[in-house]
Write a protein that holds these residues in place. Structure first.
Motif, PDB file in Angstrom:
ATOM      1  N   GLU A  94       0.836  -1.214   0.000  1.00 39.18           N
ATOM      2  CA  GLU A  94       0.000   0.000   0.000  1.00 39.18           C
ATOM      3  C   GLU A  94       0.867   1.259   0.000  1.00 39.18           C
ATOM      4  OE1 GLU A  94      -3.241   2.117   2.947  1.00 39.18           O
ATOM      5  OE2 GLU A  94      -3.010  -0.062   3.001  1.00 39.18           O
ATOM      6  N   GLY A  95       1.936   1.252   0.788  1.00 37.76           N
ATOM      7  CA  GLY A  95       2.829   2.409   0.827  1.00 37.76           C
ATOM      8  C   GLY A  95       3.546   2.639  -0.490  1.00 37.76           C
ATOM      9  N   ILE A  96       3.966   1.549  -1.139  1.00 36.58           N
ATOM     10  CA  ILE A  96       4.627   1.686  -2.441  1.00 36.58           C
ATOM     11  C   ILE A  96       3.637   2.170  -3.490  1.00 36.58           C
ATOM     12  CG2 ILE A  96       5.749   0.372  -4.289  1.00 36.58           C
ATOM     13  CD1 ILE A  96       7.055  -1.340  -2.078  1.00 36.58           C
ATOM     14  N   ARG A 120       1.133   4.145  -2.956  1.00 32.06           N
ATOM     15  CA  ARG A 120       0.863   5.571  -2.728  1.00 32.06           C
ATOM     16  C   ARG A 120       2.038   6.452  -3.125  1.00 32.06           C
ATOM     17  NH1 ARG A 120      -2.421   6.163   2.958  1.00 32.06           N
ATOM     18  NH2 ARG A 120      -4.194   4.883   2.332  1.00 32.06           N
ATOM     19  N   GLN A 121       3.250   5.986  -2.815  1.00 24.53           N
ATOM     20  CA  GLN A 121       4.453   6.779  -3.121  1.00 24.53           C
ATOM     21  C   GLN A 121       5.505   5.874  -3.752  1.00 24.53           C
ATOM     22  OE1 GLN A 121       5.659   8.556   0.559  1.00 24.53           O
ATOM     23  NE2 GLN A 121       4.152  10.195   0.402  1.00 24.53           N
ATOM     24  N   PRO A 122       5.437   5.680  -5.058  1.00 23.77           N
ATOM     25  CA  PRO A 122       6.380   4.767  -5.722  1.00 23.77           C
ATOM     26  C   PRO A 122       7.842   5.195  -5.603  1.00 23.77           C
ATOM     27  CG  PRO A 122       4.563   5.345  -7.184  1.00 23.77           C
ATOM     28  CD  PRO A 122       4.439   6.199  -5.973  1.00 23.77           C
ATOM     29  N   GLU A 123       8.116   6.465  -5.376  1.00 28.92           N
ATOM     30  CA  GLU A 123       9.499   6.924  -5.288  1.00 28.92           C
ATOM     31  C   GLU A 123      10.199   6.445  -4.020  1.00 28.92           C
ATOM     32  OE1 GLU A 123       6.831  10.113  -3.592  1.00 28.92           O
ATOM     33  OE2 GLU A 123       6.872   9.010  -5.465  1.00 28.92           O
ATOM     34  N   THR A 124       9.462   6.002  -3.026  1.00 32.78           N
ATOM     35  CA  THR A 124      10.050   5.514  -1.779  1.00 32.78           C
ATOM     36  C   THR A 124      10.162   3.989  -1.746  1.00 32.78           C
ATOM     37  OG1 THR A 124       7.905   5.427  -0.677  1.00 32.78           O
ATOM     38  CG2 THR A 124       9.151   7.485  -0.491  1.00 32.78           C
ATOM     39  N   LYS A 125      10.093   3.372  -2.914  1.00 38.60           N
ATOM     40  CA  LYS A 125      10.093   1.914  -2.979  1.00 38.60           C
ATOM     41  C   LYS A 125      11.329   1.292  -2.327  1.00 38.60           C
ATOM     42  CE  LYS A 125      10.122  -1.950  -6.146  1.00 38.60           C
ATOM     43  NZ  LYS A 125      10.245  -2.395  -7.520  1.00 38.60           N
TER      44      LYS A 125
END
Length: 81
Positions: free
Chosen positions: A37-39, A41-46
């Motif tokens: 879910e976090g990835i 929402r914000q793919p740049e923080t993968k």
């Protein structure tokens, strides 16, 4: 060998193995879901999320292994047998 002690040893060895498998299993599912879910929402923080995910999964798996070690100690290092 006393039958009661033998039976209690087997039950005491199986109980921690089962109980220590439930907690990390639920935790791993929750953590993996939250990581996906976090990835999403914000793919740049993968990369950061992925590293934290792997570290936390390793710690959870270690809890299961500790339960197995306790169970094996109760079975094979039992002073009452």
């Amino acid at each position: 060998m006393n039958l009661i002690i033998s039976t209690a040893s087997v039950i005491a060895a199986g109980l921690p193995t089962g109980l220590t498998s439930i907690g990390p299993g639920v935790g791993q599912g929750t953590v993996a879901g939250q990581a996906v879910e976090g990835i999403a929402r914000q793919p740049e923080t993968k990369g950061k999320i992925w590293g934290t995910l792997l570290l936390s999964l390793a710690f959870m798996e270690a809890l299961t292994i500790y339960g197995l070690v306790v169970a094996l100690a109760l079975l094979f290092a039992n002073p009452f047998v």
